[in-house]
Scaffold this motif. Structure first.
Motif, PDB file in Angstrom:
ATOM      1  N   LEU A 126     -26.918  18.560 -25.901  1.00 38.41           N
ATOM      2  CA  LEU A 126     -27.799  18.499 -27.067  1.00 38.41           C
ATOM      3  C   LEU A 126     -28.276  19.875 -27.538  1.00 38.41           C
ATOM      4  O   LEU A 126     -28.160  20.183 -28.729  1.00 38.41           O
ATOM      5  CB  LEU A 126     -28.985  17.572 -26.769  1.00 38.41           C
ATOM      6  CG  LEU A 126     -28.592  16.121 -26.413  1.00 38.41           C
ATOM      7  CD1 LEU A 126     -29.831  15.283 -26.139  1.00 38.41           C
ATOM      8  CD2 LEU A 126     -27.761  15.510 -27.530  1.00 38.41           C
ATOM      9  N   PRO A 127     -28.808  20.757 -26.669  1.00 35.80           N
ATOM     10  CA  PRO A 127     -29.184  22.093 -27.160  1.00 35.80           C
ATOM     11  C   PRO A 127     -27.973  22.907 -27.597  1.00 35.80           C
ATOM     12  O   PRO A 127     -28.075  23.759 -28.485  1.00 35.80           O
ATOM     13  CB  PRO A 127     -29.885  22.731 -25.951  1.00 35.80           C
ATOM     14  CG  PRO A 127     -29.429  21.962 -24.764  1.00 35.80           C
ATOM     15  CD  PRO A 127     -29.180  20.571 -25.256  1.00 35.80           C
ATOM     16  N   VAL A 128     -26.804  22.639 -27.002  1.00 39.02           N
ATOM     17  CA  VAL A 128     -25.579  23.346 -27.406  1.00 39.02           C
ATOM     18  C   VAL A 128     -25.158  22.905 -28.803  1.00 39.02           C
ATOM     19  O   VAL A 128     -24.752  23.731 -29.636  1.00 39.02           O
ATOM     20  CB  VAL A 128     -24.461  23.084 -26.382  1.00 39.02           C
ATOM     21  CG1 VAL A 128     -23.130  23.642 -26.886  1.00 39.02           C
ATOM     22  CG2 VAL A 128     -24.807  23.703 -25.042  1.00 39.02           C
ATOM     23  N   LEU A 129     -25.273  21.607 -29.087  1.00 39.95           N
ATOM     24  CA  LEU A 129     -24.929  21.098 -30.416  1.00 39.95           C
ATOM     25  C   LEU A 129     -25.863  21.682 -31.469  1.00 39.95           C
ATOM     26  O   LEU A 129     -25.454  21.911 -32.610  1.00 39.95           O
ATOM     27  CB  LEU A 129     -24.993  19.572 -30.431  1.00 39.95           C
ATOM     28  CG  LEU A 129     -23.900  18.852 -29.626  1.00 39.95           C
ATOM     29  CD1 LEU A 129     -24.138  17.345 -29.636  1.00 39.95           C
ATOM     30  CD2 LEU A 129     -22.513  19.166 -30.181  1.00 39.95           C
ATOM     31  N   ARG A 130     -27.108  21.914 -31.093  1.00 35.86           N
ATOM     32  CA  ARG A 130     -28.056  22.550 -32.026  1.00 35.86           C
ATOM     33  C   ARG A 130     -27.555  23.931 -32.440  1.00 35.86           C
ATOM     34  O   ARG A 130     -27.558  24.275 -33.639  1.00 35.86           O
ATOM     35  CB  ARG A 130     -29.422  22.646 -31.346  1.00 35.86           C
ATOM     36  CG  ARG A 130     -30.454  23.501 -32.074  1.00 35.86           C
ATOM     37  CD  ARG A 130     -31.776  23.476 -31.336  1.00 35.86           C
ATOM     38  NE  ARG A 130     -32.669  24.498 -31.836  1.00 35.86           N
ATOM     39  CZ  ARG A 130     -32.769  25.735 -31.315  1.00 35.86           C
ATOM     40  NH1 ARG A 130     -32.020  26.051 -30.270  1.00 35.86           N
ATOM     41  NH2 ARG A 130     -33.599  26.608 -31.826  1.00 35.86           N
ATOM     42  N   LEU A 131     -27.105  24.720 -31.478  1.00 34.97           N
ATOM     43  CA  LEU A 131     -26.587  26.046 -31.791  1.00 34.97           C
ATOM     44  C   LEU A 131     -25.257  25.967 -32.533  1.00 34.97           C
ATOM     45  O   LEU A 131     -24.977  26.801 -33.396  1.00 34.97           O
ATOM     46  CB  LEU A 131     -26.430  26.851 -30.501  1.00 34.97           C
ATOM     47  CG  LEU A 131     -27.727  27.143 -29.740  1.00 34.97           C
ATOM     48  CD1 LEU A 131     -27.432  27.964 -28.502  1.00 34.97           C
ATOM     49  CD2 LEU A 131     -28.725  27.863 -30.628  1.00 34.97           C
ATOM     50  N   LEU A 132     -24.447  24.968 -32.194  1.00 32.19           N
ATOM     51  CA  LEU A 132     -23.189  24.781 -32.913  1.00 32.19           C
ATOM     52  C   LEU A 132     -23.453  24.515 -34.388  1.00 32.19           C
ATOM     53  O   LEU A 132     -22.732  25.013 -35.267  1.00 32.19           O
ATOM     54  CB  LEU A 132     -22.395  23.630 -32.298  1.00 32.19           C
ATOM     55  CG  LEU A 132     -21.058  23.288 -32.974  1.00 32.19           C
ATOM     56  CD1 LEU A 132     -20.093  24.467 -32.893  1.00 32.19           C
ATOM     57  CD2 LEU A 132     -20.432  22.045 -32.342  1.00 32.19           C
ATOM     58  N   GLY A 133     -24.499  23.747 -34.679  1.00 34.35           N
ATOM     59  CA  GLY A 133     -24.862  23.495 -36.071  1.00 34.35           C
ATOM     60  C   GLY A 133     -25.203  24.775 -36.809  1.00 34.35           C
ATOM     61  O   GLY A 133     -24.792  24.976 -37.962  1.00 34.35           O
ATOM     62  N   MET A 172     -30.800  18.026 -34.000  1.00 34.13           N
ATOM     63  CA  MET A 172     -30.910  18.440 -32.608  1.00 34.13           C
ATOM     64  C   MET A 172     -31.999  19.487 -32.397  1.00 34.13           C
ATOM     65  O   MET A 172     -32.127  20.037 -31.302  1.00 34.13           O
ATOM     66  CB  MET A 172     -29.557  19.035 -32.130  1.00 34.13           C
ATOM     67  CG  MET A 172     -28.403  18.058 -32.186  1.00 34.13           C
ATOM     68  SD  MET A 172     -28.603  16.705 -31.004  1.00 34.13           S
ATOM     69  CE  MET A 172     -27.317  15.572 -31.555  1.00 34.13           C
ATOM     70  N   ASN A 173     -32.795  19.755 -33.426  1.00 33.87           N
ATOM     71  CA  ASN A 173     -33.742  20.870 -33.376  1.00 33.87           C
ATOM     72  C   ASN A 173     -34.818  20.680 -32.316  1.00 33.87           C
ATOM     73  O   ASN A 173     -35.408  21.640 -31.830  1.00 33.87           O
ATOM     74  CB  ASN A 173     -34.383  21.074 -34.745  1.00 33.87           C
ATOM     75  CG  ASN A 173     -34.979  22.465 -34.883  1.00 33.87           C
ATOM     76  OD1 ASN A 173     -34.454  23.431 -34.336  1.00 33.87           O
ATOM     77  ND2 ASN A 173     -36.087  22.558 -35.596  1.00 33.87           N
ATOM     78  N   ARG A 174     -35.090  19.424 -31.970  1.00 32.51           N
ATOM     79  CA  ARG A 174     -36.144  19.180 -30.971  1.00 32.51           C
ATOM     80  C   ARG A 174     -35.650  19.441 -29.547  1.00 32.51           C
ATOM     81  O   ARG A 174     -36.459  19.468 -28.612  1.00 32.51           O
ATOM     82  CB  ARG A 174     -36.659  17.742 -31.090  1.00 32.51           C
ATOM     83  CG  ARG A 174     -35.632  16.666 -30.798  1.00 32.51           C
ATOM     84  CD  ARG A 174     -36.243  15.275 -31.047  1.00 32.51           C
ATOM     85  NE  ARG A 174     -35.312  14.182 -30.778  1.00 32.51           N
ATOM     86  CZ  ARG A 174     -34.441  13.720 -31.634  1.00 32.51           C
ATOM     87  NH1 ARG A 174     -34.375  14.263 -32.858  1.00 32.51           N
ATOM     88  NH2 ARG A 174     -33.647  12.713 -31.319  1.00 32.51           N
ATOM     89  N   TYR A 175     -34.345  19.624 -29.399  1.00 35.96           N
ATOM     90  CA  TYR A 175     -33.800  19.872 -28.059  1.00 35.96           C
ATOM     91  C   TYR A 175     -33.653  21.376 -27.840  1.00 35.96           C
ATOM     92  O   TYR A 175     -32.577  21.952 -27.971  1.00 35.96           O
ATOM     93  CB  TYR A 175     -32.450  19.172 -27.882  1.00 35.96           C
ATOM     94  CG  TYR A 175     -32.516  17.679 -28.022  1.00 35.96           C
ATOM     95  CD1 TYR A 175     -33.075  16.896 -27.020  1.00 35.96           C
ATOM     96  CD2 TYR A 175     -32.031  17.045 -29.169  1.00 35.96           C
ATOM     97  CE1 TYR A 175     -33.153  15.509 -27.152  1.00 35.96           C
ATOM     98  CE2 TYR A 175     -32.097  15.666 -29.305  1.00 35.96           C
ATOM     99  CZ  TYR A 175     -32.667  14.907 -28.291  1.00 35.96           C
ATOM    100  OH  TYR A 175     -32.737  13.549 -28.430  1.00 35.96           O
TER     101      TYR A 175
END
Length: 488
Positions: free
Chosen positions: A5-12, A58-61
């Motif tokens: 989840l935090p990785v997907l946030r950065l991927l975004g 995903m910003n909350r993760y």
């Protein structure tokens, strides 16, 4: 799965940044009035919106990044961003009435971002210039690394940036800090890259290239990518001056960019010239080029001047994993193209924009072999391994040995998979070696005068996997497949 989840946030966030880069072909398309600017506009908007949606959801993760998060993010970036890059290629080809399959579009995008230089496209001279701009710009972005660029320009990625930097950096030496902060290191490396890029574009323009051609070939020279806007590659120009300019910048880009950064920052180039990897890289490249030139002259292929011109340029081009060609070197004595292909695995430095095993690993392997031979004669001798004036840690030696084992197994397994499809052994083996080394042209049916379009879809996907594994340096990807990687 919560680690994703935090990785997907950065991927975004990276997708947003990557989508904005489509503004370059959009601007070129609009300025040249070629009629397909809407393709780039919709691709830009779609990629930015998709990235922003992923980021916001995903910003909350928020979580401190660990080394394994960096590995996951790097893998996702090199698998997912080519998907974004292939969309405008598909739309642009549909707009101009030419067919392009998803397999070929994704292969072309992966080839661009991994700086491989392999292509399935033909009739490049007749393509809208914005398509060629995009293909070559992808190589420039992938050359220094999209993640290193992100660390440099997005302070919001500063938390955990060191994990991203280490996961993305090439070669066995990844933890050396050039500045107190990783962000400063990334900015410094991209500053050197930008300086070389501007100098190369100016040199090509002054050497006789049209402005857009100069920019496109700059993108693929300093990145050691090798894609061109012409089917004949740099042979299109038939210009010793342009070949000489490309040769100089290929040699510069094959060395560790960190050395340039430190030398410029301190105003002292002594350490640069004393670096053993840099000296070995330049010696192997120029020595091999002169050797092949001598072979071509002795064998009567060319006269002395033409042998020097074509031999040195094409050897350096292939050995640095660039892949430019000025002649069809498959017509040369068989030794030469095979020798050039093997050179592509070892003749660039760690920290350069080249692919392959890297020269530092070969130096460590050679030194380790010498130490083992010495131990046979003097079993009780204690000899630390030195690389320059630095002692090489045993963990690094074991890491290099593990890498070489996995590298060799990857080449063998993927080559055998291609041969299962009844592809001839020379083409199969060279396609995998060229893909894993991120070189581009191979031997047999995929030489410099041909393209990878001669392969079927399954073979194309195998080569695509080879390019991704080569860019990820194999071990990073294989780490994802181990159960221990996912345990807390």
């Amino acid at each position: 799965m919560r680690d994703l989840l935090p990785v997907l946030r950065l991927l975004g966030a990276l997708m947003v940044m990557f989508g904005l880069s489509m503004g370059l072909p959009l601007g070129v398309s609009w300025f040249t009035q070629e009629g397909i600017w809407r393709v780039w506009l919709w691709s830009l908007v779609g990629t930015v919106l998709a990235g922003a949606l992923l980021w916001s959801s995903m910003n909350r993760y928020r979580k401190e990044m660990q080394p394994r998060h960096g590995v996951i993010l790097v893998t996702l970036v090199w698998v997912c961003l080519p998907l974004c890059a292939s969309v405008p290629l598909l739309l642009a080809y549909a707009e101009i009435g030419r067919s392009l399959s998803f397999t070929h579009a994704y292969f072309e995008a992966v080839s661009g971002l991994t700086t491989s230089g392999a292509t399935v496209l033909s009739e490049l001279d007749a393509l809208p210039v914005s398509i060629n701009i995009w293909r070559t710009f992808l190589q420039w972005l992938g050359g220094m690394g999209i993640l290193i660029l992100a660390v440099a320009i997005l302070p919001l990625l500063g938390v955990g940036g060191s994990q991203m930097f280490r996961a993305e950096a090439a070669g066995p030496v990844k933890d050396t800090k050039l500045t107190p902060r990783i962000t400063g290191t990334a900015k410094g490396l991209w500053g050197v890259y930008g300086l070389f890029s501007a100098s190369c574009a100016l040199a090509f323009w002054l050497g006789g290239m049209a402005p857009l051609d100069a920019v496109m070939h700059m993108f693929t020279t300093v990145s050691l990518g090798g894609l061109s806007s012409h089917d004949a590659s740099l042979g299109f120009y038939k210009s010793p001056l342009i070949e000489g300019i490309a040769l100089v910048f290929m040699l510069l880009a094959s060395c560790n960019f960190a050395l340039y950064f430190v030398a410029m920052r301190k105003g002292n180039w002594r350490g640069f010239w004393q670096d053993p990897e840099m000296r070995a890289t330049i010696a192997v490249l120029l020595g091999s080029g002169l050797f092949v030139a001598l072979l071509l002259w002795v064998k009567g292929v060319y006269g002395p001047l033409d042998a020097l011109r074509y031999g040195v340029f094409n050897v350096v081009s292939v050995a640095t994993t660039t892949g430019f060609a000025t002649v069809d070197y498959l017509t040369w004595p068989t030794f030469a193209p095979v020798f050039m292909l093997f050179l592509s695995g070892v003749a660039t430095s760690a920290g350069s924009t080249g692919g392959g095993i890297k020269m530092v690993r070969m130096l460590i392997l050679v030194k380790q072999a010498r130490m083992e031979i010495t131990r046979l004669v003097h079993p009780r001798a204690v000899q630390p391994m030195l690389l320059g004036r630095s002692v090489v840690d045993n963990r690094m030696i074991f890491s290099v040995l593990a890498f070489m084992l996995v590298y060799g197994a990857t080449i063998i397994v993927l080559s055998m998979v291609l041969m299962l499809t009844d592809l001839d052994p020379i083409t199969a083996f060279s396609a995998i070696v060229a893909s894993v080394h991120c070189t581009g042209p191979g031997l047999g049916s995929i030489g410099p005068s041909s393209t990878y379009a001669v392969l079927d879809d399954f073979q194309i996907w195998v080569c695509t996997l080879g390019m991704l594994l080569g860019r990820l340096e194999i071990l990073s990807f294989l780490a994802l497949l181990t159960p221990s990687f996912w345990r807390r």
